[in-house]
Design a protein around this motif. Structure first.
Motif, PDB file in Angstrom:
ATOM      1  N   ILE A  11     -27.133  41.429  31.720  1.00 21.10           N
ATOM      2  CA  ILE A  11     -26.550  40.881  32.946  1.00 21.10           C
ATOM      3  C   ILE A  11     -27.392  39.729  33.470  1.00 21.10           C
ATOM      4  O   ILE A  11     -28.611  39.835  33.587  1.00 21.10           O
ATOM      5  CB  ILE A  11     -26.469  41.977  34.037  1.00 21.10           C
ATOM      6  N   THR A  12     -26.728  38.625  33.778  1.00 15.35           N
ATOM      7  CA  THR A  12     -27.394  37.523  34.457  1.00 15.35           C
ATOM      8  C   THR A  12     -26.686  37.330  35.797  1.00 15.35           C
ATOM      9  O   THR A  12     -25.597  37.855  35.997  1.00 15.35           O
ATOM     10  CB  THR A  12     -27.297  36.208  33.652  1.00 15.35           C
ATOM     11  N   PRO A  13     -27.294  36.552  36.705  1.00 10.62           N
ATOM     12  CA  PRO A  13     -26.605  36.319  37.984  1.00 10.62           C
ATOM     13  C   PRO A  13     -25.257  35.632  37.784  1.00 10.62           C
ATOM     14  O   PRO A  13     -24.387  35.729  38.627  1.00 10.62           O
ATOM     15  CB  PRO A  13     -27.563  35.407  38.743  1.00 10.62           C
TER      16      PRO A  13
ATOM     17  N   SER B 262     -39.503  48.010  31.572  1.00 13.55           N
ATOM     18  CA  SER B 262     -40.450  46.985  31.157  1.00 13.55           C
ATOM     19  C   SER B 262     -40.073  45.623  31.716  1.00 13.55           C
ATOM     20  O   SER B 262     -38.893  45.301  31.861  1.00 13.55           O
ATOM     21  CB  SER B 262     -40.487  46.910  29.635  1.00 13.55           C
ATOM     22  N   VAL B 263     -41.114  44.869  32.012  1.00 17.39           N
ATOM     23  CA  VAL B 263     -40.891  43.475  32.399  1.00 17.39           C
ATOM     24  C   VAL B 263     -40.857  42.672  31.110  1.00 17.39           C
ATOM     25  O   VAL B 263     -41.677  42.883  30.223  1.00 17.39           O
ATOM     26  CB  VAL B 263     -42.025  42.970  33.316  1.00 17.39           C
TER      27      VAL B 263
ATOM     28  N   LEU C 279     -35.992  41.919  33.074  1.00 22.51           N
ATOM     29  CA  LEU C 279     -36.327  43.335  33.157  1.00 22.51           C
ATOM     30  C   LEU C 279     -35.530  44.102  32.120  1.00 22.51           C
ATOM     31  O   LEU C 279     -34.392  43.740  31.841  1.00 22.51           O
ATOM     32  CB  LEU C 279     -35.851  43.885  34.498  1.00 22.51           C
TER      33      LEU C 279
ATOM     34  N   ASP D 290     -34.344  48.073  31.545  1.00 29.20           N
ATOM     35  CA  ASP D 290     -34.362  49.433  32.063  1.00 29.20           C
ATOM     36  C   ASP D 290     -33.634  50.309  31.069  1.00 29.20           C
ATOM     37  O   ASP D 290     -32.467  50.072  30.763  1.00 29.20           O
ATOM     38  CB  ASP D 290     -33.671  49.466  33.431  1.00 29.20           C
TER      39      ASP D 290
ATOM     40  N   LEU E  59     -31.788  42.776  32.643  1.00 25.24           N
ATOM     41  CA  LEU E  59     -31.501  41.872  33.756  1.00 25.24           C
ATOM     42  C   LEU E  59     -32.319  40.615  33.544  1.00 25.24           C
ATOM     43  O   LEU E  59     -33.535  40.669  33.473  1.00 25.24           O
ATOM     44  CB  LEU E  59     -31.907  42.516  35.077  1.00 25.24           C
ATOM     45  N   THR E  60     -31.626  39.506  33.424  1.00 23.15           N
ATOM     46  CA  THR E  60     -32.353  38.275  33.167  1.00 23.15           C
ATOM     47  C   THR E  60     -31.761  37.126  33.973  1.00 23.15           C
ATOM     48  O   THR E  60     -30.592  37.166  34.344  1.00 23.15           O
ATOM     49  CB  THR E  60     -32.358  37.940  31.657  1.00 23.15           C
ATOM     50  N   ASP E  61     -32.612  36.132  34.248  1.00 20.89           N
ATOM     51  CA  ASP E  61     -32.142  34.999  35.053  1.00 20.89           C
ATOM     52  C   ASP E  61     -31.106  34.186  34.303  1.00 20.89           C
ATOM     53  O   ASP E  61     -30.181  33.647  34.865  1.00 20.89           O
ATOM     54  CB  ASP E  61     -33.319  34.083  35.416  1.00 20.89           C
TER      55      ASP E  61
END
Lengths: 133, 294
Positions: free
Chosen positions: A10-12, A44-45, A69, A71, A80-82
């Motif tokens: 998922i990105t924004p 994890s980051v 991130l 999860d 989750l990434t930009d």
């Protein structure tokens, strides 16, 4: 192996991927790690880098992610990434040039603020991932 | 009875107003479509981020990070209030302000000091007239710069919470449900740990592996979470605003149509009346002449 992992990237801007995968390799901050079904809960980051996952239909897939991130819980992985990019759409030569530029900048900024170096480091990693280094 | 000329002028002016409203409606519709698409894309991201953060928060102790601090006393409440900059969007702002007022009244029983910050001119204008302590004020937020604004706001708010200037930070915005329905929402942004309770049974922290260590993860994701939630609230509010404006302009256009229909009817009636009077004059005149000849 009957069990599958559910992967969501998922990105924004959009839901890049939502489906079942057999295996995932992600660029963690402490180094690359792999995920198979039955993994323990894990958070994890992520560094900017290449995310690889295997699906039944399309085989091996690669995506460039700009940090984020991961999860992992109950065989569900949320990334989750930009921003994410398809490696095939990247201008490799330009990315390589960018990477060189950032590297030079980083070398010059040896004693700059840590936050500034961090930002540059992230840019450099993104550029490297895009260049496929 | 107004003259024909007066009625024509009136019809003309209503027509041109209608044209403007129609154009505004179309603009709002296009902007709504764009904003809605962006919002729908942003929701899964921000929801997922929220899940992760709440999960981590539930597994952490309040000492682990300054943002997990649980204030001992509830003294300073900081509310970030999202309204629009411009009007002509029906009851969008007035409904928000009404709810906000009620909320402030309720909360003033709990908190000694309530501070309001604003995104959008309308809310600020109202509350500064009414003398409430006002904090920061942002205007000109739109879809393109919401990331930048939210980063700025997040930095300011987290710092405020960290040093203890605020004990609780709340976002107050219109949640976009559909083009015809928006719901005002009060969302607690910080402290996080107070939300643990409704998060339900989280696994014990021994089952969870963190990489790097939990403290560092928290340090890198919590500030980002604050930014993500603020950006989400901005997007929700902007989308709601466009929806409200579109509905308002739609109503205004159909009202104008009604007025035009009424005026046209009046015009026709008046015209008819004038013709009748003129005819009567002519008939009377000829009748009178006939009488004279005989």
């Amino acid at each position: 192996m009957a069990e599958k992992l559910r992967l969501k990237i998922i990105t924004p801007e959009k839901l890049v991927f939502d489906g079942e995968v057999e295996e995932l390799v992600a660029p963690g901050q402490m180094g690359e790690f792999g995920v198979l079904p039955g993994h323990v809960p894990f958070l994890s980051v992520l560094h900017p880098g290449r995310l690889r996952f295997k699906t039944e239909e399309s085989g091996e897939n690669t995506l460039i992610i700009h940090g984020g991130l991961a999860d992992i819980k109950d065989d569900t992985i949320s990334i989750l990434t930009d921003q994410s990019e398809d490696p095939e759409e990247v201008d490799v030569a330009a990315a390589r040039k960018d990477a060189e530029g950032f590297q030079r900048e980083l070398d010059e900024l040896q004693d700059a603020e840590p936050s500034q170096r961090e930002e540059l480091d992230k840019k450099l990693r993104i550029a490297r991932a895009r260049a496929g280094e | 009875m107004p003259s024909l000329k007066q009625i024509t002028t009136k019809i003309k002016s209503v027509r041109s107003t209608r044209r403007i409203m129609g154009a505004m409606k179309l603009i709002a519709a296009v902007r709504l479509q764009k904003a809605q698409a962006a919002l729908m894309a942003y929701r899964p991201y921000s929801d997922a981020y929220r899940d992760v953060v709440l999960n981590v928060a539930a597994l952490s102790e309040s000492e682990d990070h300054p943002l997990l601090r649980v204030p001992e006393e509830k003294t300073n409440l900081h509310v970030l209030f999202f309204t629009s900059d411009r009007g002509l969007c029906g009851s969008f702002n007035s409904a928000l302000i009404r709810n906000m007022q009620r909320y402030v009244e309720e909360q003033s029983e709990v908190f000694g000091n309530i501070k309001l910050s604003f995104v959008g001119r309308r809310g600020r204008d109202y509350f500064s007239r009414n003398g409430l302590t006002t904090g920061k004020y942002y205007t000109g937020v739109n879809e393109k710069n919401s990331r930048k604004f939210s980063e700025e706001l997040a930095a300011a708010l987290t710092e405020e919470f960290r040093v203890g200037e605020s004990d609780e930070i709340v976002l107050a915005y219109n949640h976009f449900v559909s083009a015809i329905s928006q719901k005002m929402t009060f969302e607690r942004l910080l402290p996080l740990s107070a939300q643990e309770a409704d998060d339900g049974g989280a696994e014990s922290s021994s089952d969870y592996i963190f990489e790097p260590e939990k403290e560092r993860i928290i340090g890198s994701i919590l500030p980002k979470y604050v930014q993500v939630r603020i950006e989400r609230a901005m997007n929700e509010s902007l989308t709601s605003e466009h929806a409200a404006r579109m509905t308002a302009m739609e109503n205004a256009t159909s009202n104008a149509d009604e007025v035009i229909a009424k005026l046209t009817l009046l015009f026709n009636k008046t015209r008819q009346a004038i013709i009748t009077t003129e005819l009567m004059d002519i008939v009377n005149g000829t009748e009178a002449q006939k009488g004279g000849n005989e």
